[in-house]
Design a protein around this motif. Structure first.
Motif, PDB file in Angstrom:
ATOM      1  N   ARG A  72     -30.404  26.901  42.545  1.00 40.56           N
ATOM      2  CA  ARG A  72     -29.321  26.223  41.923  1.00 40.56           C
ATOM      3  C   ARG A  72     -29.416  25.915  40.337  1.00 40.56           C
ATOM      4  O   ARG A  72     -28.648  25.938  39.668  1.00 40.56           O
ATOM      5  N   GLY A  73     -30.938  25.457  40.207  1.00 36.71           N
ATOM      6  CA  GLY A  73     -31.318  25.271  38.806  1.00 36.71           C
ATOM      7  C   GLY A  73     -31.211  26.150  37.874  1.00 36.71           C
ATOM      8  O   GLY A  73     -30.706  25.996  36.593  1.00 36.71           O
ATOM      9  N   VAL A  74     -31.299  27.570  38.488  1.00 36.23           N
ATOM     10  CA  VAL A  74     -31.063  28.740  37.613  1.00 36.23           C
ATOM     11  C   VAL A  74     -29.855  29.067  37.282  1.00 36.23           C
ATOM     12  O   VAL A  74     -29.264  29.569  35.939  1.00 36.23           O
ATOM     13  N   HIS A  75     -28.995  29.140  38.438  1.00 34.15           N
ATOM     14  CA  HIS A  75     -27.497  29.397  38.412  1.00 34.15           C
ATOM     15  C   HIS A  75     -26.779  28.464  37.573  1.00 34.15           C
ATOM     16  O   HIS A  75     -25.987  29.070  37.143  1.00 34.15           O
ATOM     17  N   ALA A  76     -27.019  27.083  37.612  1.00 34.63           N
ATOM     18  CA  ALA A  76     -26.424  26.051  36.670  1.00 34.63           C
ATOM     19  C   ALA A  76     -26.562  26.070  35.299  1.00 34.63           C
ATOM     20  O   ALA A  76     -26.035  25.363  34.529  1.00 34.63           O
ATOM     21  N   ALA A  77     -27.661  26.710  34.879  1.00 31.12           N
ATOM     22  CA  ALA A  77     -28.263  26.555  33.519  1.00 31.12           C
ATOM     23  C   ALA A  77     -27.443  27.138  32.660  1.00 31.12           C
ATOM     24  O   ALA A  77     -26.809  28.173  32.805  1.00 31.12           O
ATOM     25  N   THR A  78     -27.419  26.384  31.061  1.00 29.25           N
ATOM     26  CA  THR A  78     -27.075  27.220  30.174  1.00 29.25           C
ATOM     27  C   THR A  78     -27.936  27.477  28.966  1.00 29.25           C
ATOM     28  O   THR A  78     -28.861  26.558  28.979  1.00 29.25           O
ATOM     29  N   ALA A  79     -27.729  28.477  28.201  1.00 26.63           N
ATOM     30  CA  ALA A  79     -28.860  28.737  27.246  1.00 26.63           C
ATOM     31  C   ALA A  79     -29.164  27.599  26.230  1.00 26.63           C
ATOM     32  O   ALA A  79     -28.025  27.104  25.889  1.00 26.63           O
ATOM     33  N   LEU A  80     -30.008  27.520  25.518  1.00 25.74           N
ATOM     34  CA  LEU A  80     -30.436  26.882  24.454  1.00 25.74           C
ATOM     35  C   LEU A  80     -29.994  27.792  23.161  1.00 25.74           C
ATOM     36  O   LEU A  80     -29.939  28.724  22.997  1.00 25.74           O
ATOM     37  N   PRO A  81     -29.519  26.726  22.174  1.00 19.81           N
ATOM     38  CA  PRO A  81     -28.591  27.302  21.180  1.00 19.81           C
ATOM     39  C   PRO A  81     -29.777  27.708  19.883  1.00 19.81           C
ATOM     40  O   PRO A  81     -29.608  27.233  18.917  1.00 19.81           O
ATOM     41  N   PHE A  82     -30.868  28.427  20.177  1.00 21.34           N
ATOM     42  CA  PHE A  82     -31.902  29.018  19.178  1.00 21.34           C
ATOM     43  C   PHE A  82     -32.094  30.520  19.368  1.00 21.34           C
ATOM     44  O   PHE A  82     -31.880  31.144  20.333  1.00 21.34           O
ATOM     45  N   PRO A  83     -32.459  31.030  18.012  1.00 23.21           N
ATOM     46  CA  PRO A  83     -32.893  32.341  17.990  1.00 23.21           C
ATOM     47  C   PRO A  83     -33.676  32.702  19.061  1.00 23.21           C
ATOM     48  O   PRO A  83     -34.586  32.035  19.381  1.00 23.21           O
ATOM     49  N   SER A  84     -33.479  33.836  19.839  1.00 28.18           N
ATOM     50  CA  SER A  84     -34.375  34.286  20.648  1.00 28.18           C
ATOM     51  C   SER A  84     -34.438  33.663  22.106  1.00 28.18           C
ATOM     52  O   SER A  84     -35.300  33.748  22.720  1.00 28.18           O
ATOM     53  N   ALA A  85     -33.471  32.831  22.128  1.00 28.51           N
ATOM     54  CA  ALA A  85     -33.645  31.832  23.508  1.00 28.51           C
ATOM     55  C   ALA A  85     -33.170  32.684  24.683  1.00 28.51           C
ATOM     56  O   ALA A  85     -32.509  33.530  24.512  1.00 28.51           O
ATOM     57  N   LEU A  86     -33.870  32.589  25.791  1.00 25.96           N
ATOM     58  CA  LEU A  86     -33.213  33.320  26.856  1.00 25.96           C
ATOM     59  C   LEU A  86     -31.604  33.193  27.604  1.00 25.96           C
ATOM     60  O   LEU A  86     -31.448  31.939  27.011  1.00 25.96           O
ATOM     61  N   PRO A  87     -31.244  34.264  28.006  1.00 25.19           N
ATOM     62  CA  PRO A  87     -29.904  33.853  28.323  1.00 25.19           C
ATOM     63  C   PRO A  87     -29.857  33.108  29.794  1.00 25.19           C
ATOM     64  O   PRO A  87     -30.972  33.073  30.478  1.00 25.19           O
ATOM     65  N   ALA A  88     -28.832  32.595  30.031  1.00 19.42           N
ATOM     66  CA  ALA A  88     -28.650  31.738  31.283  1.00 19.42           C
ATOM     67  C   ALA A  88     -28.102  32.828  32.082  1.00 19.42           C
ATOM     68  O   ALA A  88     -27.344  33.959  31.809  1.00 19.42           O
ATOM     69  N   TRP A  89     -28.193  32.440  33.392  1.00 17.92           N
ATOM     70  CA  TRP A  89     -27.578  33.518  34.573  1.00 17.92           C
ATOM     71  C   TRP A  89     -26.151  33.855  34.306  1.00 17.92           C
ATOM     72  O   TRP A  89     -25.576  34.634  34.255  1.00 17.92           O
ATOM     73  N   SER A  90     -25.358  32.522  34.080  1.00 18.26           N
ATOM     74  CA  SER A  90     -24.031  32.708  33.658  1.00 18.26           C
ATOM     75  C   SER A  90     -23.603  33.680  32.333  1.00 18.26           C
ATOM     76  O   SER A  90     -22.405  34.278  32.227  1.00 18.26           O
ATOM     77  N   ASP A  91     -24.406  33.494  31.464  1.00 16.89           N
ATOM     78  CA  ASP A  91     -23.951  34.448  30.159  1.00 16.89           C
ATOM     79  C   ASP A  91     -24.082  35.928  30.533  1.00 16.89           C
ATOM     80  O   ASP A  91     -23.425  36.795  30.266  1.00 16.89           O
ATOM     81  N   LEU A  92     -25.120  36.423  31.832  1.00 14.10           N
ATOM     82  CA  LEU A  92     -24.990  37.586  32.053  1.00 14.10           C
ATOM     83  C   LEU A  92     -24.302  38.110  33.061  1.00 14.10           C
ATOM     84  O   LEU A  92     -23.569  39.333  33.102  1.00 14.10           O
ATOM     85  N   PHE A  93     -23.873  37.183  33.875  1.00 20.15           N
ATOM     86  CA  PHE A  93     -23.103  37.526  35.328  1.00 20.15           C
ATOM     87  C   PHE A  93     -21.845  36.787  35.727  1.00 20.15           C
ATOM     88  O   PHE A  93     -21.354  36.819  36.743  1.00 20.15           O
ATOM     89  N   GLY A  94     -21.500  35.798  34.723  1.00 20.56           N
ATOM     90  CA  GLY A  94     -20.218  35.011  35.116  1.00 20.56           C
ATOM     91  C   GLY A  94     -20.660  33.731  35.483  1.00 20.56           C
ATOM     92  O   GLY A  94     -21.888  33.415  36.236  1.00 20.56           O
ATOM     93  N   ALA A  95     -19.758  32.854  35.919  1.00 21.43           N
ATOM     94  CA  ALA A  95     -19.803  31.591  36.331  1.00 21.43           C
ATOM     95  C   ALA A  95     -20.189  31.776  38.006  1.00 21.43           C
ATOM     96  O   ALA A  95     -21.100  31.110  38.436  1.00 21.43           O
ATOM     97  N   GLY A  96     -19.724  32.552  38.599  1.00 22.45           N
ATOM     98  CA  GLY A  96     -19.942  32.959  40.096  1.00 22.45           C
ATOM     99  C   GLY A  96     -20.305  31.827  40.764  1.00 22.45           C
ATOM    100  O   GLY A  96     -21.218  31.202  40.500  1.00 22.45           O
ATOM    101  N   GLY A  97     -19.483  31.980  42.081  1.00 25.77           N
ATOM    102  CA  GLY A  97     -19.996  31.074  43.253  1.00 25.77           C
ATOM    103  C   GLY A  97     -19.794  29.613  42.822  1.00 25.77           C
ATOM    104  O   GLY A  97     -19.069  29.118  41.881  1.00 25.77           O
ATOM    105  N   GLY A  98     -20.356  28.493  43.525  1.00 25.57           N
ATOM    106  CA  GLY A  98     -20.269  27.202  43.165  1.00 25.57           C
ATOM    107  C   GLY A  98     -21.355  26.452  43.668  1.00 25.57           C
ATOM    108  O   GLY A  98     -21.470  25.313  43.521  1.00 25.57           O
TER     109      GLY A  98
END
Length: 335
Positions: free
Chosen positions: A309-335
């Motif tokens: 749930r911690g990874v699923h709910a995360a949002t990416a940091l606004p910095f160059p080369s920051a890792l994407p969030a799960w939702s950036d790649l796969f959508g909001a998905g689930g609950g």
């Protein structure tokens, strides 16, 4: 979730607060106990950093604690416990020693110093004040993802964060888990979207995707952050069942299995994976080793869910080369 929040705070007598600094890209999560609680800890990672953990050993004199602090900042974040102690002392909490009180606040820290945030804070690190703010914000409801001690957290391939989950045992006790996921490995299969913790998911709490029908090519390929960036997943499990310190220690040991269920790699030489276990003493415990086994099995599954749930709910940091969030790649998905 049968009317539960699906949070650590479903265990009565616990409140959780998050505080972070966006420019710093780091923060603190504090779990406060309404009344002094029994606790112990188990550290399986090879590179941990913590404070006041020795007092949680079953043979040590301290019987109760007032809070647990999970902080970013690596060793520089150890000052966070001082902020929580200050907040508690102002409210008369702590062990009485003659005319003074000393709040007992064990803590652990994770490494988030290379995530792009500005760590040039001057003479003293900001974690003491962040912990005080987290105490001020503590409640039964709290946000997940890029929050508090998980604000600057990452995994090897996705943004990490704060996760939580809860469950009720067959005997009617409540178990909850909290995790700041800064894992050395991955929470997802071959880059996602499927979570390793999928077999333990309740409903669609982290997308409801299950496991893939077969593991894709490369799913077993070894990937980790490497020695350059130490990593740690900080965890807290709690129950309302009345336990002693030795039983809490065993609960922490059993709950560690949740990291192996949820992550492709854990307990490595350069991580500090740590699990605190707490009993709020709210309900008499009847059942001996059988009950403790039930609590431990539930805590292990609960912790695996909290990590996902911690990874699923995360949002990416606004910095160059920051890792994407799960939702950036796969959508909001689930609950």
């Amino acid at each position: 979730m049968n009317g539960l929040r699906n949070l650590l705070t479903d265990v009565p007598g616990i409140r959780v607060g998050n505080a972070h600094d966006e420019r710093l890209a780091s923060g603190v999560t504090v779990a406060l106990f309404d009344r002094p609680a029994v606790a112990s800890v188990f550290v399986a990672g090879g590179g941990p950093a913590g404070r006041d953990q020795e007092c949680l050993e079953p043979d040590r004199a301290v019987e109760r604690i007032d809070a647990v602090v999970l902080s970013g900042g690596s060793g520089l974040g150890l000052d966070a416990a001082t902020g929580a102690q200050a907040w508690l002392r102002e409210r008369g909490r702590g062990i009485p020693v003659a005319s003074v009180r000393v709040p007992i606040v064990p803590s652990a820290v994770l490494f988030d110093l290379l995530n792009g945030g500005d760590k040039n804070w001057g003479r003293f690190p900001p974690y003491r004040e962040l912990a005080y703010a987290a105490c001020e914000a503590a409640s039964e409801d709290f946000a997940l993802g890029t929050q508090g001690g998980g604000y600057g957290a990452t995994t090897v391939d996705l943004k990490g964060g704060v996760g939580s989950a809860s469950a009720t045992t067959p005997s009617g006790y409540t178990v909850g888990a909290l995790a700041c996921v800064n894992a050395i490995g991955s929470a997802v299969v071959a880059g996602g979207p499927h979570f390793w913790a999928a077999p333990f998911e309740q409903g669609r709490e982290f997308g409801g995707l299950g496991l893939p029908a077969r593991l894709p090519d490369g799913a077993r390929r070894f990937r980790w952050k490497g020695q350059r960036e130490p990593a740690t997943t900080l965890c807290l499990v709690a129950t309302d069942a009345t336990l002693g310190k030795a039983e809490a220690r065993r609960l922490a040991i059993m709950a560690q299995g949740g990291l192996a269920k949820a992550l492709s790699l854990s307990h490595a030489p350069m991580d500090g994976d740590t699990v605190f276990a707490v009993s709020t003493l709210a309900k008499p415990a009847e059942g001996g080793p059988e009950l403790l086994t039930e609590l431990g099995a539930t805590a292990s599954d609960c912790l695996a869910r909290a990590i996902a749930r911690g990874v699923h709910a995360a949002t990416a940091l606004p910095f160059p080369s920051a890792l994407p969030a799960w939702s950036d790649l796969f959508g909001a998905g689930g609950g």
